[in-house]
Design a protein around this motif. Structure first.
Motif, short mmCIF file in Angstrom:
data_model
loop_
_atom_site.label_atom_id
_atom_site.label_comp_id
_atom_site.label_asym_id
_atom_site.label_seq_id
_atom_site.Cartn_x
_atom_site.Cartn_y
_atom_site.Cartn_z
N LEU A 297 -4.36 -1.30 8.79
CA LEU A 297 -3.14 -0.88 9.18
C LEU A 297 -2.21 -1.90 10.12
O LEU A 297 -0.98 -2.19 9.87
CB LEU A 297 -2.90 0.54 9.60
N ILE A 298 -3.00 -2.18 11.25
CA ILE A 298 -2.39 -3.32 12.18
C ILE A 298 -2.01 -4.64 11.50
O ILE A 298 -1.08 -5.10 11.73
CB ILE A 298 -3.32 -3.33 13.48
N GLY A 299 -2.93 -5.00 10.67
CA GLY A 299 -2.74 -6.18 9.82
C GLY A 299 -1.45 -6.05 9.26
O GLY A 299 -0.72 -6.81 8.92
N PHE A 300 -1.43 -4.94 8.59
CA PHE A 300 -0.10 -4.51 7.65
C PHE A 300 1.22 -4.87 8.39
O PHE A 300 2.13 -5.33 7.95
CB PHE A 300 -0.03 -3.48 6.89
N PHE B 9 5.96 -10.77 10.14
CA PHE B 9 5.64 -12.21 9.75
C PHE B 9 5.99 -12.56 8.34
O PHE B 9 5.91 -13.72 8.07
CB PHE B 9 4.28 -12.81 10.27
N LYS B 10 6.24 -11.48 7.50
CA LYS B 10 6.70 -11.75 6.07
C LYS B 10 5.70 -12.45 5.29
O LYS B 10 5.90 -12.94 4.32
CB LYS B 10 7.88 -12.62 6.09
N THR C 175 -2.96 -8.15 5.50
CA THR C 175 -3.68 -6.99 5.48
C THR C 175 -4.98 -7.42 5.35
O THR C 175 -5.90 -6.58 5.75
CB THR C 175 -2.86 -6.03 4.29
N ILE C 176 -5.31 -8.45 4.42
CA ILE C 176 -6.77 -8.79 4.11
C ILE C 176 -7.29 -9.35 5.45
O ILE C 176 -8.52 -9.03 5.84
CB ILE C 176 -6.51 -9.88 3.09
#
Length: 57
Positions: A13-16, A22-23, A29-30
């Motif tokens: 979720l943080i990665g998402f 950052f688009k 997410t990965i």
């Protein structure tokens, strides 16, 4: 098991969220999932391996 899933899910979720900013949603997410997997599985694995190695000496 649920604690591991929660940690991995929060990292994803943080990665998402970083990906939204950052688009590059898919990449971040990965990367978040990979970091969550690293935290949940590999860090405890190597910590236990190191402790076992120290006890044998």
């Amino acid at each position: 098991m649920t604690r591991k899933s929660i940690i991995t899910g929060l990292a994803a979720l943080i990665g998402f969220l970083f990906g939204l900013y950052f688009k590059h949603i898919f990449i971040y997410t990965i990367m978040g999932m990979a970091v969550g997997y690293l935290i949940v599985f590999w860090i405890p694995y190597f910590r236990n391996w190191y402790q076992r190695r120290r006890q044998q000496k």
